[in-house]
Design a protein around this motif. Sequence first.
Motif, PDB file in Angstrom:
ATOM      1  N   LEU A 211       0.824  -1.207   0.000  1.00  0.00           N
ATOM      2  CA  LEU A 211       0.000   0.000   0.000  1.00  0.00           C
ATOM      3  C   LEU A 211       0.860   1.260   0.000  1.00  0.00           C
ATOM      4  O   LEU A 211       1.857   1.344   0.718  1.00  0.00           O
ATOM      5  CB  LEU A 211      -0.940   0.020   1.203  1.00  0.00           C
ATOM      6  N   SER A 212       0.435   2.233  -0.787  1.00  0.00           N
ATOM      7  CA  SER A 212       1.123   3.529  -0.815  1.00  0.00           C
ATOM      8  C   SER A 212       0.765   4.319   0.450  1.00  0.00           C
ATOM      9  O   SER A 212      -0.150   3.937   1.188  1.00  0.00           O
ATOM     10  CB  SER A 212       0.672   4.317  -2.046  1.00  0.00           C
ATOM     11  N   ASP A 213       1.451   5.418   0.664  1.00  0.00           N
ATOM     12  CA  ASP A 213       1.132   6.262   1.824  1.00  0.00           C
ATOM     13  C   ASP A 213      -0.305   6.772   1.760  1.00  0.00           C
ATOM     14  O   ASP A 213      -0.990   6.814   2.777  1.00  0.00           O
ATOM     15  CB  ASP A 213       2.109   7.432   1.926  1.00  0.00           C
ATOM     16  N   ALA A 214      -0.757   7.153   0.580  1.00  0.00           N
ATOM     17  CA  ALA A 214      -2.136   7.632   0.424  1.00  0.00           C
ATOM     18  C   ALA A 214      -3.133   6.517   0.734  1.00  0.00           C
ATOM     19  O   ALA A 214      -4.159   6.749   1.391  1.00  0.00           O
ATOM     20  CB  ALA A 214      -2.354   8.168  -0.981  1.00  0.00           C
ATOM     21  N   GLU A 215      -2.839   5.302   0.297  1.00  0.00           N
ATOM     22  CA  GLU A 215      -3.724   4.172   0.593  1.00  0.00           C
ATOM     23  C   GLU A 215      -3.695   3.843   2.083  1.00  0.00           C
ATOM     24  O   GLU A 215      -4.739   3.507   2.660  1.00  0.00           O
ATOM     25  CB  GLU A 215      -3.307   2.949  -0.225  1.00  0.00           C
ATOM     26  N   LEU A 216      -2.544   3.955   2.698  1.00  0.00           N
ATOM     27  CA  LEU A 216      -2.462   3.739   4.147  1.00  0.00           C
ATOM     28  C   LEU A 216      -3.301   4.766   4.900  1.00  0.00           C
ATOM     29  O   LEU A 216      -3.968   4.433   5.881  1.00  0.00           O
ATOM     30  CB  LEU A 216      -1.016   3.780   4.619  1.00  0.00           C
ATOM     31  N   ASP A 217      -3.279   6.012   4.428  1.00  0.00           N
ATOM     32  CA  ASP A 217      -4.117   7.052   5.041  1.00  0.00           C
ATOM     33  C   ASP A 217      -5.588   6.664   4.961  1.00  0.00           C
ATOM     34  O   ASP A 217      -6.328   6.763   5.949  1.00  0.00           O
ATOM     35  CB  ASP A 217      -3.919   8.401   4.340  1.00  0.00           C
ATOM     36  N   GLU A 218      -6.032   6.224   3.782  1.00  0.00           N
ATOM     37  CA  GLU A 218      -7.432   5.801   3.595  1.00  0.00           C
ATOM     38  C   GLU A 218      -7.755   4.605   4.481  1.00  0.00           C
ATOM     39  O   GLU A 218      -8.829   4.534   5.074  1.00  0.00           O
ATOM     40  CB  GLU A 218      -7.696   5.420   2.135  1.00  0.00           C
TER      41      GLU A 218
END
Length: 95
Positions: free
Chosen positions: A45-52
């Motif tokens: 997971l990317s950082d943006a996906e981790l945020d979500e």
Amino acid sequence: MTGTTRSSEGLDTRRRKLLFRSWHRGMREMDLILGTFADTTIHDLSDAELDEYEKLLELQDADLLSWFTGESAIPVAQDTAIYRKILAQRLSMSF
């Protein structure tokens, strides 16, 4: 027994915490859905996906379960890319 098939070894602190939280929801059905998802994808997971994903983990299990099972429609605000990834994996699961 948590059910996890993945070790947290090699994961950064943020991913370790998310993996743990995914398997310790309080509702076994959500442990299986989110824990299995985390086992297979947390490392990619990317950082943006981790945020979500972190935001999704803050939601109530009963709401999440009703959305993942199709019992109720997901609110537009919660219909994110990460939700759709989890849903796609959940639809391939058999309980």
